[in-house]
Write a protein that holds these residues in place. Structure first.
Motif, mmCIF file in Angstrom:
data_model
loop_
_atom_site.group_PDB
_atom_site.id
_atom_site.type_symbol
_atom_site.label_atom_id
_atom_site.label_comp_id
_atom_site.label_asym_id
_atom_site.label_seq_id
_atom_site.Cartn_x
_atom_site.Cartn_y
_atom_site.Cartn_z
ATOM 1 N N LEU A 65 -4.371 6.891 7.958
ATOM 2 C CA LEU A 65 -3.827 8.162 7.491
ATOM 3 C C LEU A 65 -2.720 7.862 6.505
ATOM 4 C CD1 LEU A 65 -3.431 11.289 7.637
ATOM 5 C CD2 LEU A 65 -1.790 10.859 9.490
ATOM 6 N N ARG A 66 -2.798 8.443 5.307
ATOM 7 C CA ARG A 66 -1.759 8.263 4.291
ATOM 8 C C ARG A 66 -1.205 9.619 3.887
ATOM 9 N NH1 ARG A 66 -0.896 8.863 -0.979
ATOM 10 N NH2 ARG A 66 -3.040 9.450 -1.546
ATOM 11 N N LEU A 67 0.115 9.711 3.802
ATOM 12 C CA LEU A 67 0.794 10.926 3.362
ATOM 13 C C LEU A 67 1.712 10.587 2.188
ATOM 14 C CD1 LEU A 67 1.879 12.365 6.849
ATOM 15 C CD2 LEU A 67 -0.138 13.014 5.499
ATOM 16 N N GLY A 68 1.824 11.499 1.233
ATOM 17 C CA GLY A 68 2.722 11.299 0.107
ATOM 18 C C GLY A 68 3.293 12.626 -0.382
ATOM 19 N N PHE A 69 4.466 12.557 -0.996
ATOM 20 C CA PHE A 69 5.123 13.749 -1.516
ATOM 21 C C PHE A 69 5.986 13.366 -2.704
ATOM 22 C CE2 PHE A 69 9.034 16.263 -1.763
ATOM 23 C CZ PHE A 69 8.518 17.538 -1.947
ATOM 24 N N ALA B 122 8.393 10.249 -1.418
ATOM 25 C CA ALA B 122 8.442 9.701 -0.063
ATOM 26 C C ALA B 122 7.051 9.774 0.531
ATOM 27 C CB ALA B 122 9.444 10.461 0.796
ATOM 28 N N GLY B 123 6.825 9.017 1.587
ATOM 29 C CA GLY B 123 5.535 9.051 2.245
ATOM 30 C C GLY B 123 5.397 7.940 3.250
ATOM 31 N N GLY B 124 4.168 7.714 3.682
ATOM 32 C CA GLY B 124 3.919 6.673 4.663
ATOM 33 C C GLY B 124 2.457 6.540 4.968
ATOM 34 N N LYS B 125 2.142 5.580 5.838
ATOM 35 C CA LYS B 125 0.762 5.292 6.175
ATOM 36 C C LYS B 125 0.670 4.755 7.588
ATOM 37 C CE LYS B 125 -3.235 2.729 4.375
ATOM 38 N NZ LYS B 125 -3.667 1.725 3.379
ATOM 39 N N SER C 92 0.825 -1.199 0.000
ATOM 40 C CA SER C 92 0.000 0.000 0.000
ATOM 41 C C SER C 92 0.858 1.247 0.000
ATOM 42 C CB SER C 92 -0.922 -0.002 1.217
ATOM 43 O OG SER C 92 -1.882 -1.010 1.099
ATOM 44 N N ALA C 93 1.999 1.188 0.679
ATOM 45 C CA ALA C 93 2.909 2.326 0.636
ATOM 46 C C ALA C 93 3.359 2.589 -0.784
ATOM 47 C CB ALA C 93 4.113 2.060 1.534
ATOM 48 N N LEU C 94 3.638 1.532 -1.530
ATOM 49 C CA LEU C 94 4.073 1.725 -2.905
ATOM 50 C C LEU C 94 2.918 2.092 -3.821
ATOM 51 C CD1 LEU C 94 6.746 -1.053 -3.108
ATOM 52 C CD2 LEU C 94 7.107 1.397 -3.256
ATOM 53 N N ALA C 95 1.722 1.755 -3.440
ATOM 54 C CA ALA C 95 0.583 2.285 -4.197
ATOM 55 C C ALA C 95 0.572 3.797 -4.122
ATOM 56 C CB ALA C 95 -0.727 1.725 -3.649
#
Length: 241
Positions: free
Chosen positions: A233-237, A40-43, A12-15
């Protein structure tokens, strides 16, 4: 067989990674100026995970079309119950893909093939968990998007051949305001393998920081087989150079 609250193990992180990469096409001229993007990001969910990586166009690629290499590293932690024991798990891994990219707006996308490796450490040991230790597999993936007026649709999907694991994410957003820097909407994601299925759904927003970068945030409802529902909670940049 005991039930395992298995983590995303980077899927899911790579999604989110792929969706962020697809966002480069929305950045307009930045794609034409260079063909390197970092992300970069995370969940926070059943598992907590983070990732970072880059997409680099190969010689001969033009305007973010053609062949590229995409790589990412990820890490995370989770816990689950196996019989009377509470198992703590930590995982780290990496993924590398050769992708072919097509289109540059209003429709763009890519298809890829690559290899993913995840190393999971369980404490105490749980021999019944088939994901214990190092696991490697060939993968295929696709991602892309389409813009129509103020609306934007994004997709991502991947499949791993050894573990029969899948991951998918789609989002639909609408440009908010006259500046064009904010888009808001909904995203839906699903993942699983032969032993479990899970999904999340919630609102998401993309904030265009400049012509080369965007931040994304999504929060909502997460549920799955044999586990309690909860918030995620999902964050991405991403940033292109």
């Amino acid at each position: 067989m005991p039930h395992h609250r298995r983590p995303m193990t980077g899927l899911s992180a790579l999604a989110a990674t792929a969706l962020a990469c697809a966002g480069v096409a929305w950045a307009g001229t930045a794609s034409a100026q260079s063909d390197v993007t970092v992300f970069a990001g995370g969940k926070l969910d059943v598992a907590d995970s983070a990732y970072a990586g880059a997409t680099i166009g190969l010689p001969g690629s033009v305007d973010s079309k053609g062949l590229a290499l995409r790589g990412a590293v990820f890490t995370g932690t989770y816990d689950y119950r196996s019989g009377p024991a509470e198992i703590d798990a930590d995982f780290t891994g990496a993924q590398a893909e050769l992708v072919y990219r097509f289109g540059n707006g209003p429709t763009w996308g890519s298809v890829g093939v690559g290899y993913r490796y995840v190393d999971t450490d369980l404490s105490p040991a749980d021999p019944g968990n088939r994901r214990d230790g190092g696991q490697g597999e060939m993968i295929v993936s696709t991602d892309g998007g389409h813009v129509s007026g103020p609306w934007r649709f994004d997709w991502y999907g991947s499949y791993g051949f050894r573990l029969d694991d899948y991951d998918a994410l789609v989002s639909l957003t609408h440009q908010a305001g006259s500046s064009g820097r904010l888009r808001v909407g909904m995203e839906v994601a699903a993942e699983g393998d032969t032993n479990y299925n899970a999904y999340h759904v919630g609102p998401m927003a993309g904030f265009k920081l400049d012509d080369r970068s965007e931040a994304q945030v999504s929060a909502g409802f997460s549920d799955g087989d044999n586990r309690d529902s909860q918030a995620y909670l999902r964050l991405g940049f991403y940033r292109s150079f």
